[in-house]
Motif scaffolding. Structure first.
Motif, PDB file in Angstrom:
ATOM      1  N   GLY A  35       0.817  -1.209   0.000  1.00  0.00           N
ATOM      2  CA  GLY A  35       0.000   0.000   0.000  1.00  0.00           C
ATOM      3  C   GLY A  35       0.851   1.260   0.000  1.00  0.00           C
ATOM      4  O   GLY A  35       0.582   2.209  -0.739  1.00  0.00           O
ATOM      5  N   ARG A  40      -3.378   3.860  -2.349  1.00  0.00           N
ATOM      6  CA  ARG A  40      -4.541   3.371  -1.604  1.00  0.00           C
ATOM      7  C   ARG A  40      -5.304   2.282  -2.339  1.00  0.00           C
ATOM      8  O   ARG A  40      -5.590   1.221  -1.779  1.00  0.00           O
ATOM      9  CB  ARG A  40      -5.480   4.543  -1.294  1.00  0.00           C
ATOM     10  CG  ARG A  40      -4.977   5.464  -0.200  1.00  0.00           C
ATOM     11  CD  ARG A  40      -5.889   6.635   0.006  1.00  0.00           C
ATOM     12  NE  ARG A  40      -5.854   7.542  -1.146  1.00  0.00           N
ATOM     13  CZ  ARG A  40      -6.516   8.690  -1.206  1.00  0.00           C
ATOM     14  NH1 ARG A  40      -7.287   9.063  -0.199  1.00  0.00           N
ATOM     15  NH2 ARG A  40      -6.422   9.467  -2.268  1.00  0.00           N
ATOM     16  N   ARG A  41      -5.693   2.537  -3.579  1.00  0.00           N
ATOM     17  CA  ARG A  41      -6.500   1.563  -4.317  1.00  0.00           C
ATOM     18  C   ARG A  41      -5.756   0.241  -4.486  1.00  0.00           C
ATOM     19  O   ARG A  41      -6.332  -0.840  -4.323  1.00  0.00           O
ATOM     20  CB  ARG A  41      -6.879   2.123  -5.684  1.00  0.00           C
ATOM     21  CG  ARG A  41      -7.848   3.283  -5.636  1.00  0.00           C
ATOM     22  CD  ARG A  41      -8.124   3.827  -7.020  1.00  0.00           C
ATOM     23  NE  ARG A  41      -8.696   2.806  -7.880  1.00  0.00           N
ATOM     24  CZ  ARG A  41      -8.841   2.929  -9.197  1.00  0.00           C
ATOM     25  NH1 ARG A  41      -8.416   4.031  -9.806  1.00  0.00           N
ATOM     26  NH2 ARG A  41      -9.380   1.973  -9.901  1.00  0.00           N
ATOM     27  N   VAL A  44      -5.578  -1.569  -1.057  1.00  0.00           N
ATOM     28  CA  VAL A  44      -6.873  -2.175  -0.723  1.00  0.00           C
ATOM     29  C   VAL A  44      -7.114  -3.412  -1.580  1.00  0.00           C
ATOM     30  O   VAL A  44      -7.570  -4.450  -1.088  1.00  0.00           O
ATOM     31  CB  VAL A  44      -8.013  -1.155  -0.913  1.00  0.00           C
ATOM     32  CG1 VAL A  44      -9.377  -1.839  -0.822  1.00  0.00           C
ATOM     33  CG2 VAL A  44      -7.911  -0.050   0.137  1.00  0.00           C
ATOM     34  N   ALA A 169      -8.235  -4.112   4.168  1.00  0.00           N
ATOM     35  CA  ALA A 169      -8.595  -2.959   3.345  1.00  0.00           C
ATOM     36  C   ALA A 169      -8.241  -1.664   4.062  1.00  0.00           C
ATOM     37  O   ALA A 169      -7.739  -0.711   3.441  1.00  0.00           O
ATOM     38  CB  ALA A 169     -10.082  -3.002   3.008  1.00  0.00           C
ATOM     39  N   PHE A 173      -5.572   0.988   2.789  1.00  0.00           N
ATOM     40  CA  PHE A 173      -6.020   2.354   2.517  1.00  0.00           C
ATOM     41  C   PHE A 173      -5.135   3.378   3.213  1.00  0.00           C
ATOM     42  O   PHE A 173      -4.647   4.326   2.587  1.00  0.00           O
ATOM     43  CB  PHE A 173      -7.472   2.522   2.968  1.00  0.00           C
ATOM     44  CG  PHE A 173      -8.021   3.896   2.717  1.00  0.00           C
ATOM     45  CD1 PHE A 173      -8.582   4.214   1.488  1.00  0.00           C
ATOM     46  CD2 PHE A 173      -7.970   4.878   3.699  1.00  0.00           C
ATOM     47  CE1 PHE A 173      -9.082   5.490   1.248  1.00  0.00           C
ATOM     48  CE2 PHE A 173      -8.468   6.150   3.469  1.00  0.00           C
ATOM     49  CZ  PHE A 173      -9.027   6.462   2.236  1.00  0.00           C
TER      50      PHE A 173
END
Length: 211
Positions: A35, A40-41, A44, A169, A173
């Protein structure tokens, strides 16, 4: 299949699952490192993939296949080697991603979230240590008097997967948010990729060594 978990099973199981998922371990460390390195994406997506891999171990535990794998030295060794080699391959890919910014754009495309989800899923699904964990952990919360032990294990495994998806997640994130701030500095971004790659390599070599 009308047997459902009781509150005396569910509450202690969820509490124990969350604590175990939050404890520093290969999966959450990889989600954290990836991450920070990718965003972020991507963090996750990889975290959700790792969580989804738990469904494989749930199925193996419910069907009794996991116990057969553990009992067979050849099968368990083959799974360990496959898992270790795959983690090393992920580490090499991350180190390649740590190339200078201009070169990276030319030779290494940005990994899609779908690709990272699949990588996380496979990394978890073929990890023999997670097979052992599920075989040891889930049956502790099965109540024999309710019957349908395999169905209880399936329910426990799905609940574990859901909470792991939430925890991973969130880790992906917030690690990605920090990484995106640091990414404004190309040199820092490259070092984050090296950190992620080194962690993949270390865990892969550790798995191959049987530790």
């Amino acid at each position: 299949m009308d047997v459902f978990l009781s509150s005396s099973q569910l509450l202690p199981f969820v509490a124990a699952s969350v604590l175990l998922t939050l404890a520093p371990g290969p999966d959450n460390l990889l989600v954290l490192a990836l991450g920070m390195a990718r965003g972020r994406r991507q963090g996750v997506a990889f975290g959700l993939g790792c969580a989804a891999g738990c469904l494989n171990h749930t199925a193996l535990a419910a069907l009794g296949v996991g116990a057969l794998i553990v009992a067979s030295e050849l099968a368990f060794g083959a799974l360990r080697v496959a898992g270790g080699v795959y983690l090393i391959w992920l580490g090499i890919q991350a180190l390649r991603h740590a190339a200078p910014t201009d070169a990276r754009r030319l030779v290494i495309p940005t990994d899609s979230c779908a690709s990272l989800f699949r990588r996380g899923l496979l990394a978890n699904a073929i990890n023999p240590k997670v097979v052992l964990f599920f075989l040891a952990f889930l049956p502790q919360f099965v109540q024999a008097e309710l019957g349908a032990a395999a169905w209880q294990i399936v329910q426990l495994g799905v609940i574990f997967t859901v909470q792991a998806a939430v925890v991973f997640a969130l880790i992906g994130f917030f690690a990605g948010a920090l990484g995106e701030r640091l990414a404004r500095h190309p040199a820092v971004t490259a070092w984050l990729d090296r950190l992620a790659g080194g962690l993949f390599l270390l865990l892969g070599l550790r798995l191959l060594s049987g530790r």
